[in-house]
Structures are given as C-alpha cells and as structure tokens.
Design a protein around this motif. Structure first.
Motif, mmCIF file in Angstrom:
data_model
loop_
_atom_site.group_PDB
_atom_site.id
_atom_site.type_symbol
_atom_site.label_atom_id
_atom_site.label_comp_id
_atom_site.label_asym_id
_atom_site.label_seq_id
_atom_site.Cartn_x
_atom_site.Cartn_y
_atom_site.Cartn_z
ATOM 1 N N VAL A 236 0.825 -1.202 0.000
ATOM 2 C CA VAL A 236 0.000 0.000 0.000
ATOM 3 C C VAL A 236 0.863 1.257 0.000
ATOM 4 C CG1 VAL A 236 -1.660 1.339 1.373
ATOM 5 C CG2 VAL A 236 -2.003 -1.121 1.041
ATOM 6 N N ARG A 237 1.918 1.270 0.800
ATOM 7 C CA ARG A 237 2.777 2.449 0.912
ATOM 8 C C ARG A 237 3.787 2.545 -0.237
ATOM 9 N NH1 ARG A 237 1.391 6.251 4.163
ATOM 10 N NH2 ARG A 237 3.541 6.805 4.450
ATOM 11 N N GLN A 238 3.898 1.468 -1.004
ATOM 12 C CA GLN A 238 4.856 1.401 -2.108
ATOM 13 C C GLN A 238 6.272 1.721 -1.623
ATOM 14 O OE1 GLN A 238 3.242 3.942 -5.177
ATOM 15 N NE2 GLN A 238 1.530 2.562 -5.536
ATOM 16 N N SER A 239 6.635 1.066 -0.520
ATOM 17 C CA SER A 239 7.939 1.282 0.094
ATOM 18 C C SER A 239 8.326 0.025 0.872
ATOM 19 C CB SER A 239 7.869 2.472 1.050
ATOM 20 O OG SER A 239 9.060 2.592 1.793
ATOM 21 N N ASP A 240 9.614 -0.273 0.898
ATOM 22 C CA ASP A 240 10.095 -1.397 1.702
ATOM 23 C C ASP A 240 10.290 -1.025 3.162
ATOM 24 O OD1 ASP A 240 10.121 -3.244 -0.371
ATOM 25 O OD2 ASP A 240 12.164 -2.738 -0.969
ATOM 26 N N PHE A 241 10.251 0.278 3.470
ATOM 27 C CA PHE A 241 10.509 0.759 4.826
ATOM 28 C C PHE A 241 9.304 0.499 5.744
ATOM 29 C CE2 PHE A 241 10.402 4.173 8.041
ATOM 30 C CZ PHE A 241 11.596 3.893 8.681
ATOM 31 N N ILE A 242 9.569 -0.155 6.867
ATOM 32 C CA ILE A 242 8.562 -0.358 7.922
ATOM 33 C C ILE A 242 9.096 0.349 9.158
ATOM 34 C CG2 ILE A 242 7.361 -2.034 9.384
ATOM 35 C CD1 ILE A 242 6.517 -2.336 6.507
ATOM 36 N N ASN A 243 8.362 1.359 9.647
ATOM 37 C CA ASN A 243 8.908 2.111 10.780
ATOM 38 C C ASN A 243 8.721 1.367 12.107
ATOM 39 O OD1 ASN A 243 6.389 2.837 11.900
ATOM 40 N ND2 ASN A 243 6.287 4.724 10.748
ATOM 41 N N ASN A 244 9.341 1.917 13.134
ATOM 42 C CA ASN A 244 9.384 1.253 14.438
ATOM 43 C C ASN A 244 8.017 1.114 15.100
ATOM 44 O OD1 ASN A 244 12.105 0.982 14.098
ATOM 45 N ND2 ASN A 244 12.649 2.713 15.393
ATOM 46 N N PHE A 245 7.088 2.003 14.790
ATOM 47 C CA PHE A 245 5.732 1.898 15.336
ATOM 48 C C PHE A 245 5.142 0.531 14.984
ATOM 49 C CE2 PHE A 245 1.135 2.381 14.527
ATOM 50 C CZ PHE A 245 0.711 2.746 15.790
ATOM 51 N N TRP A 246 5.235 0.153 13.700
ATOM 52 C CA TRP A 246 4.682 -1.126 13.255
ATOM 53 C C TRP A 246 5.496 -2.302 13.800
ATOM 54 C CZ3 TRP A 246 0.061 -0.141 11.930
ATOM 55 C CH2 TRP A 246 -0.267 1.029 11.248
ATOM 56 N N ARG A 247 6.807 -2.135 13.894
ATOM 57 C CA ARG A 247 7.659 -3.225 14.409
ATOM 58 C C ARG A 247 7.370 -3.504 15.888
ATOM 59 N NH1 ARG A 247 10.886 -5.136 10.801
ATOM 60 N NH2 ARG A 247 11.375 -3.923 8.961
ATOM 61 N N ALA A 248 7.036 -2.477 16.643
ATOM 62 C CA ALA A 248 6.666 -2.675 18.050
ATOM 63 C C ALA A 248 5.300 -3.356 18.143
ATOM 64 C CB ALA A 248 6.651 -1.342 18.788
ATOM 65 N N LEU A 249 4.359 -2.930 17.305
ATOM 66 C CA LEU A 249 3.024 -3.548 17.324
ATOM 67 C C LEU A 249 3.037 -4.993 16.847
ATOM 68 C CD1 LEU A 249 0.566 -0.799 16.002
ATOM 69 C CD2 LEU A 249 0.733 -1.724 18.308
ATOM 70 N N ALA A 250 4.059 -5.396 16.132
ATOM 71 C CA ALA A 250 4.131 -6.749 15.575
ATOM 72 C C ALA A 250 4.144 -7.838 16.652
ATOM 73 C CB ALA A 250 5.354 -6.888 14.673
ATOM 74 N N HIS A 251 4.420 -7.461 17.902
ATOM 75 C CA HIS A 251 4.341 -8.433 18.993
ATOM 76 C C HIS A 251 2.916 -8.942 19.181
ATOM 77 C CE1 HIS A 251 8.401 -8.228 20.644
ATOM 78 N NE2 HIS A 251 8.386 -6.944 20.316
#
Length: 96
Positions: free
Chosen positions: A26-41
C-alpha cells in the motif's frame, strides 16, 4: 524505563508478516517504521491498527493525497523528520 523489542522481518509471525507485506504494498515502500515493528508483537492489534489507518487515509471527503500532504505538513511543523521519512509525499518537490 521499559522498552519494547522491535521485531526484525526474520522474527515476525506469519500473521504479522502478512500485515507488513500489505503495508509495503500500500505504501509502495520497503521501509517499515518502528511503530509497526513494536506492534508486531501482537498481530491482532497490528492488523486492527493498520486496517483503521487504511480506512482513515483512504478515499473520502478529502483525496488520499491531500490527507498525506496534511500528515507531512503537520510532521514538518513539529520538526518530526522520523514521521516524514515513510511518506511518499516527502520526496515530492513543490514549486510555486
């Protein structure tokens, strides 16, 4: 102060990986910021939050690009370069 470990792509559950794949698409980017990485738990919360954001930023009374530009403008006004980085609008140059 307690911190949350930020999950790398290799540490994601299959549910979280599917959400990350959708974010990238959707974002057309490979970058995943830390907000999403923290929620991934918590993949359920990750998915719910992502789906909510997609709904808010999707078509509506304002065009999605206008919403994105407002997001960038507020981030710039607050001096948050971290917030601007994942935005596709951040790389657009505007001329008068």
């Amino acid at each position: 102060m307690a911190t949350v470990k930020l999950l790398s792509d290799d540490e994601l559950s299959s549910e979280a990986r599917a959400v990350f794949d959708d974010i990238r698409k959707v974002r057309q980017s490979d970058f995943i910021n830390n907000f999403w990485r923290a929620l991934a738990h918590d993949p359920k919360t990750l998915r719910r939050t992502w789906e909510s954001l997609k709904e808010v930023m999707g078509p509506g009374a304002l065009d999605p690009k206008v919403k994105e530009l407002l997001y960038v403008a507020v981030s710039v006004a607050h001096g948050c370069s971290y917030c601007i980085r994942p935005s596709p609008c951040a790389s657009v140059q505007f001329t008068a």
